[in-house]
Each structure stands twice: as structure tokens, then as C-alpha cells.
Design a protein around this motif. Structure first.
Motif, PDB file in Angstrom:
ATOM      1  N   ALA A 148       0.926  -1.142  -0.036  1.00  0.00           N
ATOM      2  CA  ALA A 148      -0.039  -0.109   0.244  1.00  0.00           C
ATOM      3  C   ALA A 148       0.854   1.280   0.016  1.00  0.00           C
ATOM      4  N   PRO A 149       0.548   2.510  -0.565  1.00  0.00           N
ATOM      5  CA  PRO A 149       1.247   3.463  -0.645  1.00  0.00           C
ATOM      6  C   PRO A 149       1.707   3.839   0.851  1.00  0.00           C
ATOM      7  N   ASP A 150       0.698   4.017   1.611  1.00  0.00           N
ATOM      8  CA  ASP A 150       1.147   4.435   3.295  1.00  0.00           C
ATOM      9  C   ASP A 150       2.099   3.587   3.792  1.00  0.00           C
ATOM     10  N   GLY A 151       1.951   2.391   3.406  1.00  0.00           N
ATOM     11  CA  GLY A 151       3.177   1.733   4.043  1.00  0.00           C
ATOM     12  C   GLY A 151       4.779   1.703   3.475  1.00  0.00           C
ATOM     13  N   LEU A 152       4.610   1.915   2.077  1.00  0.00           N
ATOM     14  CA  LEU A 152       6.010   2.198   1.401  1.00  0.00           C
ATOM     15  C   LEU A 152       6.336   3.702   1.918  1.00  0.00           C
ATOM     16  N   LEU A 153       5.485   4.657   2.010  1.00  0.00           N
ATOM     17  CA  LEU A 153       6.074   6.118   2.515  1.00  0.00           C
ATOM     18  C   LEU A 153       6.452   5.741   4.007  1.00  0.00           C
ATOM     19  N   ARG A 154       5.999   5.203   4.852  1.00  0.00           N
ATOM     20  CA  ARG A 154       6.259   5.149   6.103  1.00  0.00           C
ATOM     21  C   ARG A 154       7.619   4.391   6.397  1.00  0.00           C
ATOM     22  N   VAL A 155       8.068   3.314   5.596  1.00  0.00           N
ATOM     23  CA  VAL A 155       9.258   2.561   5.547  1.00  0.00           C
ATOM     24  C   VAL A 155      10.097   3.423   4.995  1.00  0.00           C
ATOM     25  N   GLY A 156       9.947   3.965   3.774  1.00  0.00           N
ATOM     26  CA  GLY A 156      10.953   4.674   3.076  1.00  0.00           C
ATOM     27  C   GLY A 156      11.154   5.660   3.753  1.00  0.00           C
ATOM     28  N   GLU A 157      10.526   6.590   4.648  1.00  0.00           N
ATOM     29  CA  GLU A 157      10.795   7.689   5.315  1.00  0.00           C
ATOM     30  C   GLU A 157      11.658   7.344   6.742  1.00  0.00           C
ATOM     31  N   ALA A 158      11.305   6.085   7.224  1.00  0.00           N
ATOM     32  CA  ALA A 158      12.003   5.693   8.533  1.00  0.00           C
ATOM     33  C   ALA A 158      13.398   5.121   8.140  1.00  0.00           C
ATOM     34  N   PHE A 159      13.576   4.333   6.815  1.00  0.00           N
ATOM     35  CA  PHE A 159      14.533   3.604   6.596  1.00  0.00           C
ATOM     36  C   PHE A 159      15.176   3.854   5.073  1.00  0.00           C
ATOM     37  N   PRO A 160      15.557   5.191   4.935  1.00  0.00           N
ATOM     38  CA  PRO A 160      15.845   5.772   3.558  1.00  0.00           C
ATOM     39  C   PRO A 160      16.942   4.929   2.625  1.00  0.00           C
ATOM     40  N   ASP A 161      17.435   4.061   3.449  1.00  0.00           N
ATOM     41  CA  ASP A 161      18.888   3.448   2.552  1.00  0.00           C
ATOM     42  C   ASP A 161      18.299   2.013   2.192  1.00  0.00           C
ATOM     43  N   ALA A 162      17.283   1.778   2.545  1.00  0.00           N
ATOM     44  CA  ALA A 162      16.578   0.390   2.019  1.00  0.00           C
ATOM     45  C   ALA A 162      15.824   0.323   0.893  1.00  0.00           C
ATOM     46  N   ASP A 163      16.073  -0.277   0.004  1.00  0.00           N
ATOM     47  CA  ASP A 163      15.565  -0.538  -1.442  1.00  0.00           C
ATOM     48  C   ASP A 163      14.130  -1.412  -1.251  1.00  0.00           C
ATOM     49  N   LEU A 164      12.957  -0.695  -1.571  1.00  0.00           N
ATOM     50  CA  LEU A 164      11.668  -1.110  -1.579  1.00  0.00           C
ATOM     51  C   LEU A 164      11.437  -1.748  -2.699  1.00  0.00           C
ATOM     52  N   LEU A 165      11.092  -3.261  -2.819  1.00  0.00           N
ATOM     53  CA  LEU A 165      10.616  -3.875  -4.003  1.00  0.00           C
ATOM     54  C   LEU A 165       9.140  -4.504  -3.767  1.00  0.00           C
ATOM     55  N   THR A 166       8.382  -4.327  -4.735  1.00  0.00           N
ATOM     56  CA  THR A 166       7.002  -5.062  -4.744  1.00  0.00           C
ATOM     57  C   THR A 166       6.698  -5.354  -6.061  1.00  0.00           C
ATOM     58  N   VAL A 167       5.775  -6.512  -6.015  1.00  0.00           N
ATOM     59  CA  VAL A 167       5.173  -7.023  -7.372  1.00  0.00           C
ATOM     60  C   VAL A 167       3.844  -5.902  -7.755  1.00  0.00           C
ATOM     61  N   ALA A 168       3.335  -5.322  -6.680  1.00  0.00           N
ATOM     62  CA  ALA A 168       1.982  -4.668  -7.134  1.00  0.00           C
ATOM     63  C   ALA A 168       1.833  -3.502  -5.930  1.00  0.00           C
ATOM     64  N   ILE A 169       1.770  -2.147  -6.353  1.00  0.00           N
ATOM     65  CA  ILE A 169       1.340  -1.137  -5.384  1.00  0.00           C
ATOM     66  C   ILE A 169      -0.430  -1.100  -5.537  1.00  0.00           C
ATOM     67  N   ASP A 170      -1.054  -1.261  -4.514  1.00  0.00           N
ATOM     68  CA  ASP A 170      -2.569  -1.263  -4.495  1.00  0.00           C
ATOM     69  C   ASP A 170      -2.757   0.256  -4.302  1.00  0.00           C
ATOM     70  N   ASP A 171      -4.226   0.040  -4.183  1.00  0.00           N
ATOM     71  CA  ASP A 171      -4.933   1.396  -4.186  1.00  0.00           C
ATOM     72  C   ASP A 171      -4.642   2.193  -3.030  1.00  0.00           C
ATOM     73  N   HIS A 172      -5.387   1.435  -1.835  1.00  0.00           N
ATOM     74  CA  HIS A 172      -5.402   2.231  -0.400  1.00  0.00           C
ATOM     75  C   HIS A 172      -5.531   0.895   0.689  1.00  0.00           C
ATOM     76  N   LEU A 173      -5.529   1.559   1.771  1.00  0.00           N
ATOM     77  CA  LEU A 173      -6.009   0.464   2.975  1.00  0.00           C
ATOM     78  C   LEU A 173      -7.135   0.930   3.342  1.00  0.00           C
ATOM     79  N   ASP A 174      -7.924   0.188   3.832  1.00  0.00           N
ATOM     80  CA  ASP A 174      -9.489   0.217   4.528  1.00  0.00           C
ATOM     81  C   ASP A 174      -9.141   0.763   5.847  1.00  0.00           C
ATOM     82  N   ASP A 175     -10.447   0.911   6.675  1.00  0.00           N
ATOM     83  CA  ASP A 175     -10.440   1.484   7.810  1.00  0.00           C
ATOM     84  C   ASP A 175      -9.820   0.486   9.043  1.00  0.00           C
TER      85      ASP A 175
END
Length: 236
Positions: A190-217
Motif C-alpha cells: 500500500a502507498p502508506d506503508g511504502l512511504l512510512r518504511v521509506g521515510e524511516a529507512f531511506p537506505d533500504a530499497d523497497l521492492l514489490t510486485v504491485a502497489i495497490d490503491d489504499h488501506l481500508d479502515d
């Protein structure tokens, strides 16, 4: 280091952080089968294994160097290429959903060292105002991680990023590891998770097969593929 090869497409996440989208046709085909609500347990587990293997090969192709070596064939001597660093790979299994995913990765990295971290979010507590869950870590067993190692932290689902951040805290901060490269590998993010991990660990490379639309409630990825652990281990 950052990778950039034909099979790996760089995708900006809201102009703040970068993720690498694995675009291999078999990866996308396998993920589509995993998403299907009619895919039953055995096929789901096999699909995660297959997807892990494909992702492993893509990491090798996109992020690992080769070297020329002399090879003696039955007829003559020739020059070949071998992948460097295959003995310096550490795969971290985020229990439990990542177990079949890691099984596939090990087909690409059969000599990898392995670590396990049992981490899970407190579903009853729910998300806080920042979109994060409390994380409980019950067990940690990591191999020695050196400055020459490539670390792959595998979890099929990267939703809020709460679990992954807690895991990376243990791997990189608490254990004091300083590896050459760190990859956070997921099937669906989810975009939220990618942003959170990317901000906290900028030296890590984030790899995924799909980036989905959103998180539900409830913090689940939409469209997602359901609870990967429950579907793989038939605990629903």
C-alpha cells in the motif's frame, strides 16, 4: 545502491520516496492467481513459493554483479560469468506469512543465511491516528550480518508499514547490522506503508510486485489478496 534494469521499473510514490516494481510477466500472472478468492490453500502456498523464486531471480538480475571466470569445458577452455555475492545473502523471514515466500527465495539463493522474526500487529487495538498498529515481536533469531551482506527482508504484505518498521528496527538498529544492501520485498504494498518504511529507512530499497490503491479502515490492503497467512495456513 539503487537498481535499474529492464525488468524493474522505478516508480515514484507521491514524489517523496521510491519503490521498485517487479514487472516480470510471470510475477504478475502469479500474483493475479493469488488474489483470486477461489484459489485454495495448496495452490495459494505454491503460488507464494513461485512468486518468491521469481522475485529472487529478479533481485539477482537487477542488483547483483557478475564476474568473468575461466571455465574448462569437455572440449576446451572458455570464459563464463558467475554471480558475485551469492554466499553473502541474508534472508529474514517475517513469520508466519512469509514462510512460503521465503521458500521460493531460497530456490534463487540456496546458500543464503536465514533469520526469523515473529512479528504481528495488534488487531484488537486497531490503528492509531497516524495509521499505525502496535506491534508485538515474540521471537527473533538472526544470523551474523556483515558489511558484505545483502539482506532481504521478506513479507508478502506491506500494508501500514508498522510491522516492517519494527522488524527493520531489530535487524538494523538493535542488532547493529550495517549490511551492503537492504531490500524490503513484498508481493503487494500500500502507498502508506511504502512511504512510512521509506521515510524511516531511506537506505533500504523497497521492492514489490504491485502497489495497490489504499488501506481500508481496518488497515487491510485494497484490492489486496486477503490475509496471506490465513490463506496459506488455512486458519480462517
Amino acid at each position: 545502491m539503487r537498481v535499474g534494469v529492464p525488468n524493474v521499473e522505478l516508480m515514484a510514490i507521491e514524489d517523496r520516496d521510491d519503490a521498485y516494481l517487479i514487472t516480470h510477466a510471470l510475477a504478475k500472472d502469479t500474483l493475479s492467481r493469488l488474489r483470486d478468492v477461489d484459489t485454495e490453500q495448496v495452490a495459494f502456498r505454491k503460488g507464494l513459493v513461485k512468486l518468491g523464486r521469481i522475485c529472487g531471480y529478479e533481485i539477482i538480475d537487477g542488483a547483483m554483479e557478475t564476474e568473468y571466470v575461466s571455465v574448462e569445458t569437455p572440449l576446451t577452455e572458455t570464459t563464463g560469468e558467475r554471480v558475485r555475492g551469492l554466499d553473502n545473502v541474508v534472508i529474514i523471514n517475517v513469520l508466519r506469512a512469509a514462510t512460503p515466500f521465503v521458500e521460493g527465495l531460497l530456490k534463487a539463493f540456496p546458500r543464503a543465511k536465514q533469520g526469523v522474526i515473529s512479528a504481528g500487529r495488534d488487531e484488537e487495538a486497531g490503528m492509531d491516528d497516524d495509521g499505525q498498529f502496535p506491534i508485538t515481536i515474540d521471537y527473533v533469531k538472526l544470523p551474523e550480518i556483515t558489511e558484505d551482506d545483502t539482506v532481504i527482508v521478506a513479507d508478502p504484505m506491506l500494508a501500514t508499514g508498522s510491522t516492517m518498521c519494527a522488524v527493520l528496527d531489530h535487524v538494523l538498529d538493535d542488532a547493529g547490522a550495517d549490511p551492503a544492501d537492504v531490500f524490503v520485498l513484498s508481493a503487494v504494498s500500500a502507498p502508506d506503508g511504502l512511504l512510512r518504511v521509506g521515510e524511516a529507512f531511506p537506505d533500504a530499497d523497497l521492492l514489490t510486485v504491485a502497489i495497490d490503491d489504499h488501506l481500508d479502515d481496518d488497515g487491510y490492503i485494497v484490492p489486496g489478496l486477503g490475509d496471506a497467512g490465513d490463506r496459506a495456513f488455512r486458519t480462517t
